[in-house]
Design a protein around this motif. Structure first.
Motif, PDB file in Angstrom:
ATOM      1  N   ARG A  37       0.830  -1.209   0.000  1.00  0.00           N
ATOM      2  CA  ARG A  37       0.000   0.000   0.000  1.00  0.00           C
ATOM      3  C   ARG A  37       0.864   1.259   0.000  1.00  0.00           C
ATOM      4  NH1 ARG A  37      -2.437  -0.858   4.364  1.00  0.00           N
ATOM      5  NH2 ARG A  37      -1.521   0.723   5.738  1.00  0.00           N
ATOM      6  N   HIS A  38       1.946   1.251   0.792  1.00  0.00           N
ATOM      7  CA  HIS A  38       2.855   2.400   0.800  1.00  0.00           C
ATOM      8  C   HIS A  38       3.479   2.619  -0.577  1.00  0.00           C
ATOM      9  CE1 HIS A  38       3.629   2.370   5.444  1.00  0.00           C
ATOM     10  NE2 HIS A  38       2.387   2.656   5.115  1.00  0.00           N
ATOM     11  N   ALA A  39       3.831   1.528  -1.250  1.00  0.00           N
ATOM     12  CA  ALA A  39       4.418   1.644  -2.587  1.00  0.00           C
ATOM     13  C   ALA A  39       3.423   2.277  -3.555  1.00  0.00           C
ATOM     14  CB  ALA A  39       4.861   0.275  -3.087  1.00  0.00           C
ATOM     15  N   ALA A  40       2.164   1.855  -3.462  1.00  0.00           N
ATOM     16  CA  ALA A  40       1.139   2.421  -4.339  1.00  0.00           C
ATOM     17  C   ALA A  40       0.926   3.901  -4.040  1.00  0.00           C
ATOM     18  CB  ALA A  40      -0.168   1.645  -4.178  1.00  0.00           C
ATOM     19  N   GLU A  41       0.885   4.258  -2.755  1.00  0.00           N
ATOM     20  CA  GLU A  41       0.684   5.654  -2.371  1.00  0.00           C
ATOM     21  C   GLU A  41       1.858   6.532  -2.783  1.00  0.00           C
ATOM     22  OE1 GLU A  41       0.044   5.273   1.786  1.00  0.00           O
ATOM     23  OE2 GLU A  41      -2.057   4.653   1.593  1.00  0.00           O
ATOM     24  N   ALA A  42       3.057   5.943  -2.858  1.00  0.00           N
ATOM     25  CA  ALA A  42       4.238   6.701  -3.281  1.00  0.00           C
ATOM     26  C   ALA A  42       4.277   6.893  -4.790  1.00  0.00           C
ATOM     27  CB  ALA A  42       5.511   5.989  -2.817  1.00  0.00           C
ATOM     28  N   GLY A  43       3.361   6.250  -5.518  1.00  0.00           N
ATOM     29  CA  GLY A  43       3.277   6.442  -6.954  1.00  0.00           C
ATOM     30  C   GLY A  43       4.036   5.437  -7.785  1.00  0.00           C
ATOM     31  N   ILE A  44       4.519   4.359  -7.170  1.00  0.00           N
ATOM     32  CA  ILE A  44       5.292   3.380  -7.933  1.00  0.00           C
ATOM     33  C   ILE A  44       4.442   2.714  -9.009  1.00  0.00           C
ATOM     34  CG2 ILE A  44       6.338   1.070  -7.733  1.00  0.00           C
ATOM     35  CD1 ILE A  44       7.805   2.035  -5.288  1.00  0.00           C
ATOM     36  N   GLY A  45       3.183   2.461  -8.709  1.00  0.00           N
ATOM     37  CA  GLY A  45       2.313   1.814  -9.684  1.00  0.00           C
ATOM     38  C   GLY A  45       2.065   2.654 -10.928  1.00  0.00           C
ATOM     39  N   GLY A  46       2.252   3.965 -10.823  1.00  0.00           N
ATOM     40  CA  GLY A  46       2.007   4.833 -11.964  1.00  0.00           C
ATOM     41  C   GLY A  46       3.252   5.189 -12.753  1.00  0.00           C
ATOM     42  N   LEU A  47       4.393   4.648 -12.372  1.00  0.00           N
ATOM     43  CA  LEU A  47       5.630   4.953 -13.084  1.00  0.00           C
ATOM     44  C   LEU A  47       5.580   4.383 -14.502  1.00  0.00           C
ATOM     45  CD1 LEU A  47       8.329   4.227 -10.329  1.00  0.00           C
ATOM     46  CD2 LEU A  47       7.473   6.456 -11.083  1.00  0.00           C
ATOM     47  N   ALA A  48       6.170   5.128 -15.428  1.00  0.00           N
ATOM     48  CA  ALA A  48       6.244   4.674 -16.818  1.00  0.00           C
ATOM     49  C   ALA A  48       7.694   4.733 -17.266  1.00  0.00           C
ATOM     50  CB  ALA A  48       5.361   5.542 -17.701  1.00  0.00           C
ATOM     51  N   PRO A  49       8.498   3.774 -16.865  1.00  0.00           N
ATOM     52  CA  PRO A  49       9.927   3.810 -17.192  1.00  0.00           C
ATOM     53  C   PRO A  49      10.170   3.678 -18.688  1.00  0.00           C
ATOM     54  CG  PRO A  49       9.330   1.691 -16.250  1.00  0.00           C
ATOM     55  CD  PRO A  49       8.134   2.574 -16.103  1.00  0.00           C
ATOM     56  N   GLU A  50      11.260   4.294 -19.150  1.00  0.00           N
ATOM     57  CA  GLU A  50      11.593   4.258 -20.571  1.00  0.00           C
ATOM     58  C   GLU A  50      12.274   2.956 -20.978  1.00  0.00           C
ATOM     59  OE1 GLU A  50      13.925   7.689 -21.328  1.00  0.00           O
ATOM     60  OE2 GLU A  50      12.272   9.098 -20.971  1.00  0.00           O
ATOM     61  N   GLY A  51      12.758   2.212 -20.008  1.00  0.00           N
ATOM     62  CA  GLY A  51      13.422   0.950 -20.312  1.00  0.00           C
ATOM     63  C   GLY A  51      14.015   0.347 -19.057  1.00  0.00           C
ATOM     64  N   ARG A  52      14.609  -0.814 -19.206  1.00  0.00           N
ATOM     65  CA  ARG A  52      15.233  -1.473 -18.063  1.00  0.00           C
ATOM     66  C   ARG A  52      16.561  -0.818 -17.708  1.00  0.00           C
ATOM     67  NH1 ARG A  52      14.781  -7.940 -19.432  1.00  0.00           N
ATOM     68  NH2 ARG A  52      12.494  -8.138 -19.296  1.00  0.00           N
ATOM     69  N   PRO A  53      16.911  -0.810 -16.422  1.00  0.00           N
ATOM     70  CA  PRO A  53      18.242  -0.321 -16.054  1.00  0.00           C
ATOM     71  C   PRO A  53      19.311  -1.313 -16.494  1.00  0.00           C
ATOM     72  CG  PRO A  53      17.104  -1.202 -14.136  1.00  0.00           C
ATOM     73  CD  PRO A  53      16.109  -1.192 -15.252  1.00  0.00           C
ATOM     74  N   ARG A  54      20.518  -0.794 -16.712  1.00  0.00           N
ATOM     75  CA  ARG A  54      21.628  -1.680 -17.068  1.00  0.00           C
ATOM     76  C   ARG A  54      21.982  -2.591 -15.900  1.00  0.00           C
ATOM     77  NH1 ARG A  54      27.391   1.079 -18.026  1.00  0.00           N
ATOM     78  NH2 ARG A  54      26.889   1.708 -15.875  1.00  0.00           N
ATOM     79  N   ALA A  55      21.981  -2.028 -14.680  1.00  0.00           N
ATOM     80  CA  ALA A  55      22.317  -2.794 -13.478  1.00  0.00           C
ATOM     81  C   ALA A  55      21.543  -2.236 -12.309  1.00  0.00           C
ATOM     82  CB  ALA A  55      23.827  -2.734 -13.199  1.00  0.00           C
ATOM     83  N   VAL A  56      21.325  -3.072 -11.313  1.00  0.00           N
ATOM     84  CA  VAL A  56      20.651  -2.668 -10.078  1.00  0.00           C
ATOM     85  C   VAL A  56      21.668  -2.748  -8.948  1.00  0.00           C
ATOM     86  CG1 VAL A  56      18.800  -3.168  -8.447  1.00  0.00           C
ATOM     87  CG2 VAL A  56      18.432  -3.523 -10.900  1.00  0.00           C
ATOM     88  N   LEU A  57      21.854  -1.637  -8.251  1.00  0.00           N
ATOM     89  CA  LEU A  57      22.747  -1.569  -7.098  1.00  0.00           C
ATOM     90  C   LEU A  57      21.896  -1.514  -5.842  1.00  0.00           C
ATOM     91  CD1 LEU A  57      24.990   1.214  -8.631  1.00  0.00           C
ATOM     92  CD2 LEU A  57      25.613  -1.190  -8.450  1.00  0.00           C
ATOM     93  N   VAL A  58      22.271  -2.275  -4.827  1.00  0.00           N
ATOM     94  CA  VAL A  58      21.511  -2.323  -3.579  1.00  0.00           C
ATOM     95  C   VAL A  58      22.439  -1.972  -2.425  1.00  0.00           C
ATOM     96  CG1 VAL A  58      20.042  -3.707  -2.071  1.00  0.00           C
ATOM     97  CG2 VAL A  58      20.039  -4.141  -4.535  1.00  0.00           C
ATOM     98  N   ALA A  59      22.006  -1.029  -1.593  1.00  0.00           N
ATOM     99  CA  ALA A  59      22.809  -0.607  -0.457  1.00  0.00           C
ATOM    100  C   ALA A  59      21.949  -0.565   0.796  1.00  0.00           C
ATOM    101  CB  ALA A  59      23.432   0.769  -0.707  1.00  0.00           C
ATOM    102  N   GLY A  60      22.574  -0.840   1.922  1.00  0.00           N
ATOM    103  CA  GLY A  60      21.883  -0.802   3.204  1.00  0.00           C
ATOM    104  C   GLY A  60      22.650  -1.629   4.211  1.00  0.00           C
ATOM    105  N   PRO A  61      22.361  -1.446   5.485  1.00  0.00           N
ATOM    106  CA  PRO A  61      23.110  -2.150   6.521  1.00  0.00           C
ATOM    107  C   PRO A  61      22.482  -3.478   6.907  1.00  0.00           C
ATOM    108  CG  PRO A  61      21.682  -0.535   7.532  1.00  0.00           C
ATOM    109  CD  PRO A  61      21.430  -0.451   6.045  1.00  0.00           C
ATOM    110  N   GLY A  62      23.316  -4.389   7.366  1.00  0.00           N
ATOM    111  CA  GLY A  62      22.848  -5.561   8.068  1.00  0.00           C
ATOM    112  C   GLY A  62      22.264  -6.681   7.238  1.00  0.00           C
ATOM    113  N   THR A  63      21.715  -7.650   7.980  1.00  0.00           N
ATOM    114  CA  THR A  63      21.180  -8.875   7.405  1.00  0.00           C
ATOM    115  C   THR A  63      20.019  -8.607   6.459  1.00  0.00           C
ATOM    116  OG1 THR A  63      21.828 -10.055   9.408  1.00  0.00           O
ATOM    117  CG2 THR A  63      20.229 -11.138   7.981  1.00  0.00           C
ATOM    118  N   ALA A  64      19.181  -7.629   6.801  1.00  0.00           N
ATOM    119  CA  ALA A  64      18.010  -7.369   5.966  1.00  0.00           C
ATOM    120  C   ALA A  64      18.418  -6.885   4.587  1.00  0.00           C
ATOM    121  CB  ALA A  64      17.098  -6.351   6.646  1.00  0.00           C
ATOM    122  N   ALA A  65      19.352  -5.935   4.513  1.00  0.00           N
ATOM    123  CA  ALA A  65      19.759  -5.387   3.219  1.00  0.00           C
ATOM    124  C   ALA A  65      20.468  -6.436   2.371  1.00  0.00           C
ATOM    125  CB  ALA A  65      20.659  -4.174   3.422  1.00  0.00           C
ATOM    126  N   SER A  66      21.309  -7.256   2.999  1.00  0.00           N
ATOM    127  CA  SER A  66      21.985  -8.305   2.234  1.00  0.00           C
ATOM    128  C   SER A  66      20.978  -9.321   1.723  1.00  0.00           C
ATOM    129  CB  SER A  66      23.067  -8.983   3.080  1.00  0.00           C
ATOM    130  OG  SER A  66      22.509  -9.608   4.223  1.00  0.00           O
TER     131      SER A  66
END
Length: 378
Positions: A37-66
């Motif tokens: 629900r938070h994702a929908a309210e933030a407008g993610i469902g309405g995004l219209a990307p022009e294409g796929r990203p070349r790569a996805v980078l993920v950052a964050g601390p701890g077990t959850a982010a890994s």
């Protein structure tokens, strides 16, 4: 030593669960619904990307982010490389951690930030660096956090992290807690569905929440050990060195997370490896000092201050039935040929996200039960 009697005493389990880990595991489905629900309210469902990203980078601390990075990588497959940016620093404290973009990152790449804390200045600096490089930045962070204020609307998009329905459980363990993973992962899955890297429609996320709920019912503290897969697994892992052998794209990250959570929540060592490579890499443990058949009455061994000896136990985790090109028969034969006990875990039928969710839920519950039943009781 594991107190198996505690596993079938719900009231005693509740008293022992001072960190509310069982509640965190039970609320995972609710966290998925709130996060979607938070994702929908933030407008993610309405995004219209022009294409796929070349790569996805993920950052964050701890077990959850890994765990988030590992699971996204498994789900994305060959659609795009998924790279976790590992933190550096002199201590694991939020103020000491720093992240840096790889030199090749640029305007065609996507940076995902996942944090249950949000006070890390290093993540705000990373978002600023990504903005200067032209990277798209999307973060999931607590509603009232310095990171959200620094990033939202300036350097990227921030989705509020879904809070636990009845208040957060122990902050010291929230990074490895069962509900935290889904609170961070769910909005990012919704985003990656929009850019075409994974399949995670609102209907798919609803099925994930339903599967987490049904698994929580099967694994809850009121269900007896003999019919509770999580309690059964916890009892089987008592006084053992778990060798977590996985088969299937979704099972690999589940096994690695299970090993991390066993260490962080239960203080138990475990080794995870994917089949068929697990057979040569762990095979020596089935014949060495950790072997089930190792002689406990060796006359010449040192008995001074002798404690319990860990014996290897193979845990087979798979996200697809045995058949076709499967290393399961060879794995089972190798283990049983060395008198090593085997536990097996396979989800019910469903989509990739559903089966992954079920495996995560059972192993999270098992780690919590192992933690509670092994801890000294007051």
């Amino acid at each position: 030593m594991l107190d198996e009697s505690l596993l079938d005493a719900p009231e005693a389990l509740a008293r022992a669960d001072r960190r509310d880990l069982l509640r965190g595991a039970a609320e995972a489905g609710a966290r998925v619904r709130t996060a979607a629900r938070h994702a929908a309210e933030a407008g993610i469902g309405g995004l219209a990307p022009e294409g796929r990203p070349r790569a996805v980078l993920v950052a964050g601390p701890g077990t959850a982010a890994s765990g988030v990075a590992d699971l996204i990588g498994a789900l994305a497959g060959a659609a795009a490389p998924v790279v976790r940016i590992n933190p550096t620093g002199v201590a694991p404290a939020p103020g000491a951690l720093r992240w840096a973009l790889p030199g090749w990152a640029g305007s065609v790449d996507l940076l995902l930030i996942a944090t249950a804390d949000g006070s890390e200045p290093g993540l705000a600096l990373l978002a600023e660096q990504a903005y200067r490089r032209g990277c798209t930045v999307v973060a999931v962070a607590p509603t009232r956090s310095p990171l959200r204020e620094a990033v939202d609307g300036v350097h990227g998009l921030v989705v509020p992290m879904a809070a636990a329905p009845h208040g957060e459980y122990d902050a010291e363990t929230s990074a490895a807690g069962p509900g935290t993973l889904w609170a961070l992962l769910t909005p990012l899955l919704a985003l990656l569905d929009r850019v075409g890297l994974v399949t995670a429609t609102p209907e798919d996320l609803q099925k994930v929440a339903d599967r987490l709920d049904s698994t929580a019912e099967r694994c809850g503290p009121a269900i007896a050990t003999y019919s509770n897969p999580a309690k059964t697994l916890a009892a089987e892992l008592a006084d053992s060195l778990p060798l977590l052998w996985t088969e299937g794209d979704a099972a690999g990250p589940v096994g690695r997370r299970f090993a991390a959570v066993l260490s962080e929540l239960a203080g138990r060592p475990a080794l995870a490896a994917e089949l068929p490579e697990a057979l040569p890499s762990h095979g020596g443990l089935l014949a060495g000092d950790f072997a089930a058949g190792a002689d406990p009455d060796d006359f010449f061994r040192d008995r001074v201050d002798e404690g319990e000896t860990l014996r290897a136990r193979v845990v087979l985790l798979r996200d697809r039935p045995t058949g076709g090109l499967s290393a399961y028969p060879a794995a089972r034969e190798l283990a049983l040929g060395h008198d090593t006990p085997v536990s097996e875990l396979e989800p019910e039928e469903g989509g990739a996200l559903e089966t992954m969710a079920e495996l995560l839920a059972i192993t999270d519950f098992a780690a919590v039960y192992l933690s509670l039943a092994s801890a000294p009781q007051p």
